[in-house]
Write an enzyme that holds these catalytic residues in place. Structure first.
Site, mmCIF file in Angstrom:
data_model
loop_
_atom_site.group_PDB
_atom_site.id
_atom_site.type_symbol
_atom_site.label_atom_id
_atom_site.label_comp_id
_atom_site.label_asym_id
_atom_site.label_seq_id
_atom_site.Cartn_x
_atom_site.Cartn_y
_atom_site.Cartn_z
ATOM 1 N N ARG A 1 12.942 10.097 -0.811
ATOM 2 C CA ARG A 1 13.916 9.048 -1.121
ATOM 3 C C ARG A 1 14.908 9.539 -2.184
ATOM 4 N NH1 ARG A 1 9.842 4.025 -1.934
ATOM 5 N NH2 ARG A 1 8.517 5.704 -2.735
ATOM 6 N N GLU B 1 5.608 10.588 -9.223
ATOM 7 C CA GLU B 1 5.071 11.161 -7.995
ATOM 8 C C GLU B 1 4.812 12.653 -8.190
ATOM 9 O OE1 GLU B 1 7.292 9.932 -4.515
ATOM 10 O OE2 GLU B 1 7.443 7.915 -5.353
ATOM 11 N N CYS C 1 13.194 5.770 -7.770
ATOM 12 C CA CYS C 1 13.240 4.889 -8.948
ATOM 13 C C CYS C 1 14.497 5.013 -9.801
ATOM 14 C CB CYS C 1 12.022 5.154 -9.824
ATOM 15 S SG CYS C 1 10.499 4.667 -9.015
ATOM 16 N N LYS D 1 15.100 19.799 -17.916
ATOM 17 C CA LYS D 1 15.283 20.859 -16.929
ATOM 18 C C LYS D 1 16.553 20.570 -16.123
ATOM 19 C CE LYS D 1 12.751 24.266 -14.811
ATOM 20 N NZ LYS D 1 13.853 25.195 -15.009
ATOM 21 N N PHE E 1 16.126 5.918 -19.822
ATOM 22 C CA PHE E 1 16.088 6.988 -20.830
ATOM 23 C C PHE E 1 15.726 8.333 -20.200
ATOM 24 C CE2 PHE E 1 16.303 5.725 -25.416
ATOM 25 C CZ PHE E 1 16.816 4.451 -25.218
ATOM 26 N N PHE F 1 18.910 14.543 -10.147
ATOM 27 C CA PHE F 1 17.637 13.841 -9.949
ATOM 28 C C PHE F 1 17.681 13.030 -8.669
ATOM 29 C CE2 PHE F 1 19.890 10.914 -12.987
ATOM 30 C CZ PHE F 1 19.963 9.777 -12.204
ATOM 31 N N GLN G 1 17.718 6.007 -9.752
ATOM 32 C CA GLN G 1 19.019 5.434 -9.397
ATOM 33 C C GLN G 1 18.919 3.919 -9.216
ATOM 34 O OE1 GLN G 1 21.726 7.534 -6.838
ATOM 35 N NE2 GLN G 1 21.913 5.744 -5.540
ATOM 36 N N ALA H 1 0.845 -1.208 0.000
ATOM 37 C CA ALA H 1 0.000 0.000 0.000
ATOM 38 C C ALA H 1 0.873 1.248 0.000
ATOM 39 C CB ALA H 1 -0.922 -0.009 1.214
HETATM 40 P P1 NAD Z 1 6.715 1.742 -1.038
HETATM 41 O O1 NAD Z 1 7.889 1.417 -0.200
HETATM 42 O O2 NAD Z 1 6.064 3.071 -0.911
HETATM 43 O O3 NAD Z 1 5.561 0.653 -0.766
HETATM 44 C C1 NAD Z 1 5.779 -0.708 -0.712
HETATM 45 C C2 NAD Z 1 4.894 -1.296 0.385
HETATM 46 O O4 NAD Z 1 4.980 -2.721 0.327
HETATM 47 C C3 NAD Z 1 5.316 -0.907 1.803
HETATM 48 O O5 NAD Z 1 4.251 -0.229 2.441
HETATM 49 C C4 NAD Z 1 5.640 -2.251 2.481
HETATM 50 O O6 NAD Z 1 5.265 -2.313 3.840
HETATM 51 C C5 NAD Z 1 4.829 -3.214 1.657
HETATM 52 N N1 NAD Z 1 5.288 -4.601 1.735
HETATM 53 C C6 NAD Z 1 6.558 -5.072 1.548
HETATM 54 N N2 NAD Z 1 6.570 -6.411 1.667
HETATM 55 C C7 NAD Z 1 5.297 -6.791 1.925
HETATM 56 C C8 NAD Z 1 4.683 -8.063 2.129
HETATM 57 N N3 NAD Z 1 5.389 -9.196 2.080
HETATM 58 N N4 NAD Z 1 3.352 -8.094 2.371
HETATM 59 C C9 NAD Z 1 2.639 -6.950 2.409
HETATM 60 N N5 NAD Z 1 3.163 -5.731 2.213
HETATM 61 C C10 NAD Z 1 4.481 -5.655 1.971
HETATM 62 O O7 NAD Z 1 7.157 1.473 -2.533
HETATM 63 P P2 NAD Z 1 6.567 2.164 -3.875
HETATM 64 O O8 NAD Z 1 7.216 3.482 -4.084
HETATM 65 O O9 NAD Z 1 5.086 2.063 -3.859
HETATM 66 O O10 NAD Z 1 7.155 1.187 -4.981
HETATM 67 C C11 NAD Z 1 6.653 -0.110 -5.161
HETATM 68 C C12 NAD Z 1 7.199 -0.676 -6.454
HETATM 69 O O11 NAD Z 1 6.731 0.124 -7.548
HETATM 70 C C13 NAD Z 1 8.726 -0.672 -6.555
HETATM 71 O O12 NAD Z 1 9.135 -1.812 -7.271
HETATM 72 C C14 NAD Z 1 9.014 0.581 -7.366
HETATM 73 O O13 NAD Z 1 10.221 0.479 -8.080
HETATM 74 C C15 NAD Z 1 7.838 0.610 -8.319
HETATM 75 N N6 NAD Z 1 7.493 1.948 -8.825
HETATM 76 C C16 NAD Z 1 7.508 3.035 -8.002
HETATM 77 C C17 NAD Z 1 7.128 4.292 -8.487
HETATM 78 C C18 NAD Z 1 7.131 5.506 -7.602
HETATM 79 O O14 NAD Z 1 6.954 6.591 -8.116
HETATM 80 N N7 NAD Z 1 7.296 5.380 -6.296
HETATM 81 C C19 NAD Z 1 6.703 4.418 -9.806
HETATM 82 C C20 NAD Z 1 6.686 3.294 -10.624
HETATM 83 C C21 NAD Z 1 7.073 2.064 -10.111
HETATM 84 C C1 UDX Z 2 9.979 8.505 -12.373
HETATM 85 C C2 UDX Z 2 9.399 8.338 -13.776
HETATM 86 O O1 UDX Z 2 9.187 9.635 -14.354
HETATM 87 C C3 UDX Z 2 8.101 7.552 -13.731
HETATM 88 O O2 UDX Z 2 7.615 7.319 -15.043
HETATM 89 C C4 UDX Z 2 8.367 6.236 -13.034
HETATM 90 O O3 UDX Z 2 7.172 5.482 -12.945
HETATM 91 C C5 UDX Z 2 8.944 6.452 -11.664
HETATM 92 O O4 UDX Z 2 10.136 7.243 -11.760
HETATM 93 P P1 UDX Z 2 9.446 10.092 -10.304
HETATM 94 O O5 UDX Z 2 10.783 9.648 -9.821
HETATM 95 O O6 UDX Z 2 8.282 9.987 -9.401
HETATM 96 O O7 UDX Z 2 9.054 9.280 -11.623
HETATM 97 O O8 UDX Z 2 9.530 11.629 -10.769
HETATM 98 P P2 UDX Z 2 10.166 12.349 -12.045
HETATM 99 O O9 UDX Z 2 9.242 13.420 -12.458
HETATM 100 O O10 UDX Z 2 10.590 11.402 -13.071
HETATM 101 O O11 UDX Z 2 11.461 13.057 -11.432
HETATM 102 C C6 UDX Z 2 12.595 12.316 -11.016
HETATM 103 C C7 UDX Z 2 13.700 13.275 -10.609
HETATM 104 O O12 UDX Z 2 14.257 13.918 -11.752
HETATM 105 C C8 UDX Z 2 13.240 14.396 -9.670
HETATM 106 O O13 UDX Z 2 14.223 14.639 -8.691
HETATM 107 C C9 UDX Z 2 13.117 15.591 -10.608
HETATM 108 O O14 UDX Z 2 13.260 16.809 -9.940
HETATM 109 C C10 UDX Z 2 14.266 15.323 -11.564
HETATM 110 N N1 UDX Z 2 14.094 15.970 -12.874
HETATM 111 C C11 UDX Z 2 13.071 15.604 -13.682
HETATM 112 C C12 UDX Z 2 15.004 16.954 -13.279
HETATM 113 O O15 UDX Z 2 15.937 17.285 -12.548
HETATM 114 N N2 UDX Z 2 14.840 17.535 -14.512
HETATM 115 C C13 UDX Z 2 13.826 17.187 -15.350
HETATM 116 O O16 UDX Z 2 13.749 17.750 -16.450
HETATM 117 C C14 UDX Z 2 12.915 16.188 -14.920
#
Ligand code: NAD
Ligand code: UDX
Length: 467
Positions: free
Chosen positions: A346, A165, A276, A267, A226, A272, A278, A10
């Site tokens: 993060r 995000e 995600c 930008k 990319f 960054f 890194q 969640a």
């Molecule tokens: P997050 O840390 O916010 O959430 C993950 C949740 O999973 C935590 O609340 C944790 O307690 C729960 N969890 C872990 N193990 C569990 C288990 N065994 N049973 C039940 N719950 C469990 O992570 P996130 O940012 O939502 O990312 C999740 C995935 O999505 C990652 O693989 C990430 O790379 C990917 N992703 C993240 C983003 C983003 O913008 N944050 C975007 C696209 C993809």
């Molecule tokens: C990224 C991807 O965009 C998204 O598609 C994927 O699902 C998760 O990872 P996020 O990390 O949430 O999303 O935000 P993003 O808007 O991509 O920004 C990432 C970092 O790059 C931020 O620190 C942002 O400030 C920086 N950034 C972004 C720049 O410094 N310059 C830019 O032009 C764009």
């Protein structure tokens, strides 16, 4: 027809994604489960400003769907039992131990989910990888599910999430595309179609693309690589701009108008951050090396090296501009989140810039509209570079910007929050030590206006004193 789905995890992805699926599919029950009880309690909180993550528009979606067909619970077993389709959206952080430490994705949480599903499931299930995973992970999942299951049949789909995000809800409501990878036999096709029909409730069919599982898994890592590469590329140019008299904003505009390049994600910044980019590039580098593809690995690794360099360069610029000492000087940080409109910190550049300036004994004062003090202290403590007492002595946190900047020697903008543009900069200037230095790590202010007020302004990729 799928009637019940659940999502394990969640977090930033599981919460908003399932909320929108529930909003758009009122006839499907959606249960989001997590082992973290505090997080689930926060998702269930009456007060919508207490949801565990901040995303514009999320509160409205939750208000409409929660209790109707959207539920948050800690009962993972029950949710698995009752669902025909199970999304796995748990965290996949970089490994901090053992083989692949510092590079590979840690898949222990994913594997635990697979084992729990295998143990609990008594009816056939479609398991959907929502987490970002190394290519070929579904093979491992299938092996676990097929070998410890109860004669139950599992179909595994890959459905990576592309939301960013800060714009999660609008990205989910109008995605550029939805990607679904699955098997091509009859059962695989049926599973893919079941997931397609859930998205078709609001996403136009031509934006839903289906591929084989490996292409889908690898496309997610590729997309992030990319995107991050564009940021590192423009950041590399920003340093060249600073020494040549070019302006990186002008260069970005000029190249972005070439339709083959495009104007987005150009930008220049302090670097960054986020959970995600890194992590996913390190994982890609690790995968390439594990296949012996060292040139491929080195190519992508440079994106991270450049980003680390950019964060350090920003800290170093503050130090050198302030006459090579920041010891005992108040440096005001505007922003701590890794980008605007999120409370997520993060891998935020602010953490690394703060760490470098604490090495120089600066007194750092921070204001961020959505990040709490404890989070900032935790972020620094997690670096393991100094004791908690030193962090607390070196970082003070403010809830108001004019107090934050009072008597500061310098201001550093780390996050591009919109409100920073609206401040009374003249008043801020008047209450600072002189000369008043302003380091705009996001290029959100007009440098000329700031210089007219009296600031010594430093943007990213904007040259000083070069005609
Ligand atoms: P997050 O840390 O916010 O959430 C993950 C949740 O999973 C935590 O609340 C944790 O307690 C729960 N969890 C872990 N193990 C569990 C288990 N065994 N049973 C039940 N719950 C469990 O992570 P996130 O940012 O939502 O990312 C999740 C995935 O999505 C990652 O693989 C990430 O790379 C990917 N992703 C993240 C983003 C983003 O913008 N944050 C975007 C696209 C993809
Ligand atoms: C990224 C991807 O965009 C998204 O598609 C994927 O699902 C998760 O990872 P996020 O990390 O949430 O999303 O935000 P993003 O808007 O991509 O920004 C990432 C970092 O790059 C931020 O620190 C942002 O400030 C920086 N950034 C972004 C720049 O410094 N310059 C830019 O032009 C764009």
């Amino acid at each position: 027809m799928i009637k019940n789905i659940c999502c394990i995890g969640a977090g930033y992805v599981g919460g908003p994604t399932m909320a929108v699926i529930a909003l758009k599919n009122p006839n499907i029950n959606v249960t989001v489960v997590d082992i973290n009880k505090n997080r689930i309690d926060a998702w269930n909180s009456e007060d919508l400003s207490s949801l565990p993550i901040y995303e514009p528009g999320l509160d409205e979606v939750v208000a409409e769907a929660r209790g109707r067909n959207l539920f948050f619970s800690t009962d993972v077993d029950k949710a698995i039992t009752e669902s025909e389709m199970i999304f796995i959206s748990v965290n996949t952080p970089t490994k901090t131990y053992g083989k692949g430490k510092g590079m590979a994705a840690d898949l222990k949480y994913i594997e635990l989910c697979a084992r729990q599903i295998a143990e609990i499931a008594k009816t056939d299930k479609i398991v959907v990888e929502k987490s970002t995973l190394p290519v070929r992970t579904s093979e491992a999942l299938k092996s676990i599910l097929d070998n410890t299951g109860n004669g139950v049949k599992f179909q595994i789909l890959s459905n990576p999430e592309f939301l960013a995000e800060g714009t999660a809800i609008s990205d989910l409501l109008s995605p550029d595309r939805v990607l679904i990878g699955g098997g091509t036999d009859e059962e695989g096709t049926n599973a893919v179609n079941a997931l397609v029909s859930i998205y078709e409730a609001w996403v136009p069919s031509d934006k839903i693309i289906t591929t084989n599982v490996w292409s889908s898994e690898l496309s997610k890592l590729t997309a992030n690589a990319f995107l991050a590469q564009r940021v590192s590329s423009i950041n590399a140019m920003s340093e060249l701009c600073e020494v040549t008299g070019a302006d990186v904003n002008e260069v970005a505009k000029a190249i972005g108008m070439d339709s083959r390049i495009g104007s987005k994600f150009l930008k220049a910044s302090v670097g960054f951050g986020g959970s995600c980019f890194q992590k996913d590039i390190l994982n890609l580098v690790y995968i390439a090396r594990s296949y012996g593809l060292n040139q491929v690995a080195d190519y992508w690794e440079q994106v991270i090296i450049m980003n680390d360099y950019q964060k350090n360069r920003f800290a170093k610029k503050i130090l050198t501009t302030l006459y090579n000492t920041v010891s005992g000087k108040k440096i005001a940080f505007l922003g701590w989140a890794f980008k605007k409109d999120t409370n997520d910190t993060r891998e935020s550049a602010a953490i690394y810039v703060a760490d470098a300036l604490l090495d120089e004994q600066a007194n750092i004062a921070v204001y961020d509209p959505k990040v709490v003090k404890e989070q900032m202290y935790n972020d620094l403590a997690n670096l393991n570079t100094r004791k908690v007492e030193e962090i607390e002595a070196g970082i003070s946190v403010f809830s108001e910007v004019y107090e934050l900047c009072k008597d500061a020697h310098a201001i550093a903008i780390l996050t591009e929050w919109d409100e920073f543009k609206e401040y009374d900069w003249k008043m801020i200037y008047e209450n600072m030590k002189k000369p008043a230095f302003l380091f705009d790590g996001r290029n959100i202010l007009n440098g000329e206006n700031m210089e007219n007020i009296g600031f010594v302004y430093n943007g990213i990729g904007i040259s000083k004193n070069i005609e």
